[in-house]
Motif scaffolding. Structure first.
Motif, PDB file in Angstrom:
ATOM      1  N   VAL A  19      -3.543  -0.674   8.032  1.00 58.00           N
ATOM      2  CA  VAL A  19      -3.086  -0.185   7.722  1.00 58.00           C
ATOM      3  C   VAL A  19      -2.569   0.925   7.674  1.00 58.00           C
ATOM      4  O   VAL A  19      -3.107   2.091   6.862  1.00 58.00           O
ATOM      5  CB  VAL A  19      -2.445  -1.215   5.970  1.00 58.00           C
ATOM      6  N   VAL A  20      -1.358   1.509   8.155  1.00 59.80           N
ATOM      7  CA  VAL A  20      -0.461   2.245   8.425  1.00 59.80           C
ATOM      8  C   VAL A  20       0.222   3.477   7.719  1.00 59.80           C
ATOM      9  O   VAL A  20       0.959   2.301   6.868  1.00 59.80           O
ATOM     10  CB  VAL A  20       0.224   2.095  10.135  1.00 59.80           C
ATOM     11  N   MET A  21      -0.217   4.144   7.381  1.00 62.63           N
ATOM     12  CA  MET A  21       0.359   5.033   6.132  1.00 62.63           C
ATOM     13  C   MET A  21       1.979   5.795   6.826  1.00 62.63           C
ATOM     14  O   MET A  21       1.919   6.128   8.119  1.00 62.63           O
ATOM     15  CB  MET A  21      -0.508   6.729   5.914  1.00 62.63           C
ATOM     16  N   LEU A  22       2.403   5.852   6.134  1.00 69.62           N
ATOM     17  CA  LEU A  22       4.200   5.960   6.142  1.00 69.62           C
ATOM     18  C   LEU A  22       3.929   7.551   6.831  1.00 69.62           C
ATOM     19  O   LEU A  22       3.625   8.056   5.986  1.00 69.62           O
ATOM     20  CB  LEU A  22       4.951   5.951   5.289  1.00 69.62           C
ATOM     21  N   ASP A  23       5.145   7.886   7.771  1.00 69.10           N
ATOM     22  CA  ASP A  23       4.642   9.570   8.067  1.00 69.10           C
ATOM     23  C   ASP A  23       5.282  10.218   7.513  1.00 69.10           C
ATOM     24  O   ASP A  23       5.246  11.311   7.452  1.00 69.10           O
ATOM     25  CB  ASP A  23       5.373   9.035   9.358  1.00 69.10           C
ATOM     26  N   LYS A  24       6.718   9.617   6.560  1.00 72.35           N
ATOM     27  CA  LYS A  24       7.300  10.204   5.538  1.00 72.35           C
ATOM     28  C   LYS A  24       6.216  10.485   4.422  1.00 72.35           C
ATOM     29  O   LYS A  24       6.201  11.881   3.564  1.00 72.35           O
ATOM     30  CB  LYS A  24       8.504   9.958   5.296  1.00 72.35           C
ATOM     31  N   LEU A  25       5.506  10.289   3.957  1.00 74.36           N
ATOM     32  CA  LEU A  25       4.307   9.951   2.793  1.00 74.36           C
ATOM     33  C   LEU A  25       2.982  10.798   3.634  1.00 74.36           C
ATOM     34  O   LEU A  25       2.876  12.044   2.330  1.00 74.36           O
ATOM     35  CB  LEU A  25       3.845   8.510   2.010  1.00 74.36           C
ATOM     36  N   ALA A  68       1.166  -1.361   0.361  1.00 68.14           N
ATOM     37  CA  ALA A  68      -0.176  -0.437   0.085  1.00 68.14           C
ATOM     38  C   ALA A  68       0.503   1.521  -0.014  1.00 68.14           C
ATOM     39  O   ALA A  68       0.613   1.894  -0.611  1.00 68.14           O
ATOM     40  CB  ALA A  68      -1.281   0.040   1.391  1.00 68.14           C
ATOM     41  N   ASN A  69       1.842   1.312   1.102  1.00 74.48           N
ATOM     42  CA  ASN A  69       2.588   2.722   0.975  1.00 74.48           C
ATOM     43  C   ASN A  69       3.435   2.258  -0.062  1.00 74.48           C
ATOM     44  O   ASN A  69       3.912   3.427  -0.936  1.00 74.48           O
ATOM     45  CB  ASN A  69       3.863   2.083   2.218  1.00 74.48           C
ATOM     46  N   ASN A  70       3.614   1.628  -1.299  1.00 75.73           N
ATOM     47  CA  ASN A  70       4.526   2.042  -2.122  1.00 75.73           C
ATOM     48  C   ASN A  70       4.063   2.288  -3.495  1.00 75.73           C
ATOM     49  O   ASN A  70       3.808   2.769  -4.318  1.00 75.73           O
ATOM     50  CB  ASN A  70       5.112   0.351  -2.694  1.00 75.73           C
ATOM     51  N   ILE A  71       2.578   2.008  -2.988  1.00 72.54           N
ATOM     52  CA  ILE A  71       1.750   2.131  -4.323  1.00 72.54           C
ATOM     53  C   ILE A  71       0.805   3.787  -4.383  1.00 72.54           C
ATOM     54  O   ILE A  71       1.574   5.020  -4.949  1.00 72.54           O
ATOM     55  CB  ILE A  71       0.064   2.041  -3.991  1.00 72.54           C
ATOM     56  N   LEU A  72       1.227   4.086  -2.510  1.00 72.11           N
ATOM     57  CA  LEU A  72       1.521   5.872  -2.883  1.00 72.11           C
ATOM     58  C   LEU A  72       2.642   6.928  -3.240  1.00 72.11           C
ATOM     59  O   LEU A  72       2.886   7.850  -3.677  1.00 72.11           O
ATOM     60  CB  LEU A  72       0.968   6.308  -0.917  1.00 72.11           C
TER      61      LEU A  72
END
Length: 299
Positions: free
Chosen positions: A258-264, A180-184
């Motif tokens: 699913v947690v979104m990465l803080d840096k994103l 998921a974070n890779n897609i973002l």
């Protein structure tokens, strides 16, 4: 008795359309097909039609297998439920694959199942991306046609859509959260996955809807407000049905956390900033959740 209303809920994707379907499906004034997303109006192109028919046929086989299992287990209530779903989908496949010159077969499929109700509905989020001429054709189906567009907090909607995409695309060796974070990341850094942004481009979609659909036939509603009693009353007035209190639990189809990465997160909010500003100016006061996320950009 007045002619029943035909409702097209055109999205947004991951903005509460499944909640709406379940609410209207259980409402005594309404009759909804067992297929939530009919995909009639977005499959006039031959390739799109063939893909959708193939998808429905695959789902039809799954339903037949499910009914066979229910029959073997003696679950009569499930057999009856699945049989209705099979019937509705079989007829819909025939409609989509057949002659669409005057949309009469579709109208019969949508409105022909029950008499004496006040509302029929087709809830297909993909309709939000339809061109003007198809939207106008939808409106022309009946003098009582109404169109509803739900808008959820832009960041929440975006992340929910991304999680759905990750869940569908994930291979066995991939980690769901990382996927998921890779897609973002690809969206923010490479301009990929643009269809996810297009489905949540509230300013562009609403401007187009307002351009084509008469004001008295279009409702744009904050999802967060709709699920309360005041929101239900407003919706019921627009649709001409009784404001029945909802027993549907929310949220529906939320998906795994699913947690979104803080840096994103800050970059995602910045990408969506114009949507918050536009909604505040053109729709009305922002719900609390919108204000919280908006404050993260200015705080």
């Amino acid at each position: 008795m007045a002619d029943p209303t035909i409702l097209f809920c055109v999205g947004a994707t991951k903005a509460g359309t499944t909640w709406l379907y379940r609410y209207l499906h259980d409402h005594p004034d309404c009759s909804l097909p067992a297929v939530k997303e009919a995909h009639y109006w977005d499959t006039f192109d031959a390739d799109a039609r063939d893909r959708q028919v193939a998808a429905f046929k695959a789902r039809l086989q799954e339903l037949r297998d499910l009914r066979a299992d229910a029959e073997s287990a003696g679950r009569g209530w499930q057999v009856a439920n699945v049989t209705r779903r099979i019937s509705d989908m079989t007829m819909l496949i025939s409609v989509i694959a057949g002659d669409r010159a005057d949309d009469q077969a579709y109208s019969n499929w949508l409105t022909g199942r029950v008499e004496g109700v006040k509302l029929f509905a087709d809830i297909t989020p993909n309709y939000a991306t339809l061109p003007d001429q198809i939207l106008a054709r939808m409106i022309a189906l009946s003098p009582q046609t109404r169109v509803l567009f739900l808008i959820r907090d832009p960041l929440d909607r975006l992340w929910s859509h991304i999680r759905m995409q990750a869940r569908r695309q994930r291979q066995d060796h991939e980690v769901y959260e990382k996927k998921a974070n890779n897609i973002l990341y690809r969206m923010l850094n490479r301009g990929q996955e643009t269809h996810i942004l297009e489905r949540g481009d509230y300013p562009a979609i609403i401007r187009r809807l307002r351009r084509v659909i008469p004001e008295d036939r279009l409702m744009v509603a904050y999802t967060e407000n709709l699920m309360g009693q005041n929101g239900i009353s407003h919706l019921a007035e627009f649709l001409g049905i009784s404001p029945v209190t909802s027993d549907v639990k929310t949220p529906v189809h939320q998906g795994a956390e699913v947690v979104m990465l803080d840096k994103l997160r800050p970059r995602a909010l910045k990408l969506l900033n114009d949507h918050y500003e536009w909604a505040a100016r053109n729709i009305g006061p922002l719900p609390e959740r919108w204000q919280e996320n908006r404050a993260r950009m200015t705080g």
